[in-house]
Motif scaffolding. Structure first.
Motif, PDB file in Angstrom:
ATOM      1  N   ARG A   5      31.120  37.490  32.405  1.00  0.00           N
ATOM      2  CA  ARG A   5      32.474  37.184  32.841  1.00  0.00           C
ATOM      3  C   ARG A   5      32.452  36.676  34.295  1.00  0.00           C
ATOM      4  N   THR A   7      34.776  35.957  37.536  1.00  0.00           N
ATOM      5  CA  THR A   7      36.079  36.227  38.143  1.00  0.00           C
ATOM      6  C   THR A   7      36.632  34.957  38.782  1.00  0.00           C
ATOM      7  N   ILE A   8      37.861  34.630  38.456  1.00  0.00           N
ATOM      8  CA  ILE A   8      38.505  33.470  39.078  1.00  0.00           C
ATOM      9  C   ILE A   8      39.394  33.963  40.227  1.00  0.00           C
ATOM     10  N   GLN A 225      31.847  35.304  40.817  1.00  0.00           N
ATOM     11  CA  GLN A 225      33.211  35.000  41.221  1.00  0.00           C
ATOM     12  C   GLN A 225      33.209  33.575  41.759  1.00  0.00           C
ATOM     13  N   VAL A 246      37.052  25.882  35.353  1.00  0.00           N
ATOM     14  CA  VAL A 246      37.334  26.617  34.120  1.00  0.00           C
ATOM     15  C   VAL A 246      37.015  25.775  32.884  1.00  0.00           C
ATOM     16  N   THR A 260      36.033  33.213  31.360  1.00  0.00           N
ATOM     17  CA  THR A 260      37.026  33.480  32.406  1.00  0.00           C
ATOM     18  C   THR A 260      38.284  33.952  31.685  1.00  0.00           C
TER      19      THR A 260
END
Ligand SMILES: [Zn+2]
Length: 453
Positions: A5, A7-8, A225, A246, A260
């Motif tokens: 994953r 992080t945005i 991130q 993204v 994301t």
């Protein structure tokens, strides 16, 4: 298999707001923050609380009103800034203090006028202070990519020991190349004690057009991130564009298998809202959110698109929230596309009539470049009423040469519902209801800047 994953971290309201002409008032920031929440970003950097009362209030109001995302407030590495950031974050469900201090020799010598030893100490102290107030602390060694690598490792190790939970590696001046940036992340992971306990973050500027490429290179080397902004706005040439980062990971999950939390269908609406609020239009050919991003003009492309969108489309407009793929009618368009548009406008023609419409259409398209639906309707009416043909049937009529006479087709649609008297020109994607921005518009100067490249 679970994908890692990423992080945005959205910094549209902080770094983005530092773009020339992109300042926003508290109400506008709150509205955009609510949209960022809908978009699903993990962290919203809401502002730099010590910078101004307006920034303080924006961070405070956003922190108080949004419960899901983490809300970050920026602070220089000193007690006053850290305390002020914490004060603004009081109402937050998930507060984060983001401390930064430049670490490159050029910044230490000319900007801060401090030694490396002093820098190390100040970073450690500020993070310690932040940690005593807030569990979630991010540290950014500003100008990291031009910092001596051994010293950078030393600083990062010190702030981790002092309690930082995220370490951000800014390419502040947009100088790095993707491979170089990726290598830097790899080096930090190999050499810094305790690095495995923290999230490594990217923050790349676009001075050489490489912000997104550098961010992705960082992710490939273990950054989890990405700091980015809607429409890529930010200092100078801007920041990494959120929608591009993204969608690159989504469309090319085979090469970038990361998840994301961003809801793709809110990308385009977010971009439009930002353009509307700042009145800084999106460049037409901007990836993902530009109004030409899903437009196909060349006849062979249009024909392919109509037969199967996969011929020229790597993602659907719907996946990023653009209402529909739009075929721009221009002089390179073919009969097939013209007939379809006529059909969508409620007119079906026999071959002979279509030939006549097509003939006039080509003449018109040659003159005004982009044929809007309204033009087409007039043309259809002319042909239907059997009016004598003089070329395109539009001599001395109301077809505006507008878009063609400007260096860029600055078509805008008029958004409803903005009552602040600014008349809310927004870049439209529909190609409908277009008007030209007058040269008297007081944002002309700002546009020249943004459109100058
Ligand atoms: Zn920045």
């Amino acid at each position: 298999m679970d994908r890692p994953r990423v992080t945005i971290f959205d910094t549209t309201l902080r770094d983005g707001e530092q773009s020339p002409g992109c300042s926003m008032n508290v109400q506008e920031k709150l509205r955009l923050a609510q949209q960022l929440d809908r978009l699903g970003v993990d962290v919203i950097e809401a502002g730099f609380p010590i910078a101004s009362d307006g920034d303080f209030e924006a961070v405070q109001r956003i922190a108080a009103s949004l419960r899901r995302p983490t809300i970050a407030g920026l602070a220089r590495a000193c007690t006053g800034d850290v305390d002020r950031a914490w004060q603004a974050l009081q109402g937050a469900a998930r507060p984060r203090i983001h401390v930064f201090l430049a670490t490159s020799d050029i910044h230490l010598k000319y900007k801060l006028r401090i030694s490396r030893e002093k820098c190390l100490e100040q970073a450690r102290e500020a993070v310690r202070r932040a940690k005593s107030l807030c569990a979630d602390v991010e540290f950014s060694p500003e100008d990291a990519t031009r910092t001596d690598v051994a010293f950078l490792c030393q600083v990062v190790e010190a702030v981790i020991a002092a309690g930082a939970t995220t370490v951000n590696i800014p390419d502040t001046v947009g100088y790095s190349m993707p491979e170089e940036y990726g290598n830097l992340i790899r080096t930090l992971r190999a050499k810094v004690a305790g690095i495995e306990k923290v999230t490594i973050s990217t923050h790349c500027h676009d001075d050489l057009g490489l912000a997104v490429a550098n961010s992705l290179a960082g992710v490939q080397e273990g950054a989890r991130q990405v700091e980015c902004t809607i429409n890529g706005i930010g200092e100078r040439a801007g920041n990494a564009s959120l929608e591009e980062v993204v969608m690159a990971m989504r469309v090319r999950a085979d090469r970038y298998p990361y998840e994301t939390s961003v809801a793709g269908e809110h990308l385009y609406p977010s971009s439009q809202m930002l353009a509307e609020i700042t009145r800084v239009p999106v460049q037409p050919n901007k990836a993902i959110t530009g109004r030409n991003a899903f437009a196909h003009e060349a006849g062979i492309h249009q024909d392919g698109m109509l037969k199967n969108p996969l011929t020229y489309e790597i993602m659907t407009p719907q996946s990023v929230g653009v209402p529909d793929s739009r075929l721009v009618l221009g002089k390179h368009s073919g009969r097939h596309a013209l007939a379809l548009r006529c059909e969508q406008l409620g007119h079906q023609f026999e071959r002979r009539d279509l030939d006549e419409i097509y003939r006039r259409f080509v003449v018109l398209a040659d003159r005004i470049k982009k044929v809007q639906d309204s033009h087409l309707i007039e043309l259809i009416q002319d042909v239907s009423s059997g009016s004598a043909s003089h070329g395109d049937g539009t001599a001395n009529k109301k077809f505006p040469p507008a878009a063609a006479s400007l260096p860029f087709p600055r078509a805008v649609s008029v958004a409803a519902g903005v009552g602040d008297g600014r008349s809310a020109h927004v870049l439209g994607n529909s190609g409908q209801a277009t008007v030209s921005i007058s040269h008297a518009d007081h944002h002309g100067e700002q546009e020249d800047y943004l459109w100058g490249v």
